[in-house]
Design a protein around this motif. Structure first.
Motif, mmCIF file in Angstrom:
data_model
loop_
_atom_site.group_PDB
_atom_site.id
_atom_site.type_symbol
_atom_site.label_atom_id
_atom_site.label_comp_id
_atom_site.label_asym_id
_atom_site.label_seq_id
_atom_site.Cartn_x
_atom_site.Cartn_y
_atom_site.Cartn_z
ATOM 1 N N GLN A 44 10.846 -60.598 -9.162
ATOM 2 C CA GLN A 44 10.894 -59.130 -9.236
ATOM 3 C C GLN A 44 9.716 -58.594 -10.026
ATOM 4 O O GLN A 44 9.071 -57.624 -9.625
ATOM 5 N N LYS A 45 9.425 -59.223 -11.161
ATOM 6 C CA LYS A 45 8.313 -58.786 -12.004
ATOM 7 C C LYS A 45 6.992 -58.909 -11.244
ATOM 8 O O LYS A 45 6.141 -58.023 -11.292
ATOM 9 N N ARG A 46 6.833 -60.017 -10.520
ATOM 10 C CA ARG A 46 5.615 -60.223 -9.733
ATOM 11 C C ARG A 46 5.477 -59.141 -8.665
ATOM 12 O O ARG A 46 4.387 -58.596 -8.451
ATOM 13 N N ALA A 47 6.569 -58.805 -7.993
ATOM 14 C CA ALA A 47 6.541 -57.764 -6.957
ATOM 15 C C ALA A 47 6.205 -56.409 -7.568
ATOM 16 O O ALA A 47 5.422 -55.634 -6.997
ATOM 17 N N GLU A 48 6.768 -56.108 -8.732
ATOM 18 C CA GLU A 48 6.455 -54.844 -9.409
ATOM 19 C C GLU A 48 4.986 -54.777 -9.803
ATOM 20 O O GLU A 48 4.336 -53.738 -9.647
ATOM 21 N N LEU A 49 4.443 -55.885 -10.311
ATOM 22 C CA LEU A 49 3.029 -55.902 -10.688
ATOM 23 C C LEU A 49 2.125 -55.739 -9.474
ATOM 24 O O LEU A 49 1.113 -55.030 -9.533
ATOM 25 N N LYS A 50 2.482 -56.383 -8.351
ATOM 26 C CA LYS A 50 1.684 -56.227 -7.129
ATOM 27 C C LYS A 50 1.701 -54.773 -6.661
ATOM 28 O O LYS A 50 0.666 -54.225 -6.266
ATOM 29 N N ALA A 51 2.867 -54.147 -6.683
ATOM 30 C CA ALA A 51 2.980 -52.746 -6.258
ATOM 31 C C ALA A 51 2.171 -51.847 -7.189
ATOM 32 O O ALA A 51 1.465 -50.941 -6.729
ATOM 33 N N GLU A 52 2.265 -52.101 -8.482
ATOM 34 C CA GLU A 52 1.510 -51.299 -9.451
ATOM 35 C C GLU A 52 0.012 -51.488 -9.254
ATOM 36 O O GLU A 52 -0.766 -50.528 -9.306
#
Length: 65
Positions: A44-52
């Motif tokens: 989840q954290k990785r996906a949030e960082l990619k989106a950001e």
């Protein structure tokens, strides 16, 4: 000195051996569940960082003409 009552001795030995095996099994089960939860949180954290990062890169692009 009394004679050993073998059925009780065997039962006690089985319980004495089975309890540590059960405890180890339960600890492994808990460990696997915690690993799964940790991996989900990391994903989840990785996906949030990619989106950001995608939003940040898009906001810094020069406007196309």
């Amino acid at each position: 000195m009394g004679a050993i009552h073998w059925p009780n001795a065997i039962l006690f030995a089985l319980l004495f051996l089975a309890f540590p095996v059960y405890v180890i099994y339960r600890l492994q089960t808990i460990s696997r569940k915690l690993s799964r939860v940790e991996q989900l949180l990391l994903d989840q954290k990785r996906a949030e960082l990619k989106a950001e990062n995608a939003r940040s890169a898009k906001s810094q692009e020069p406007p196309s003409a």
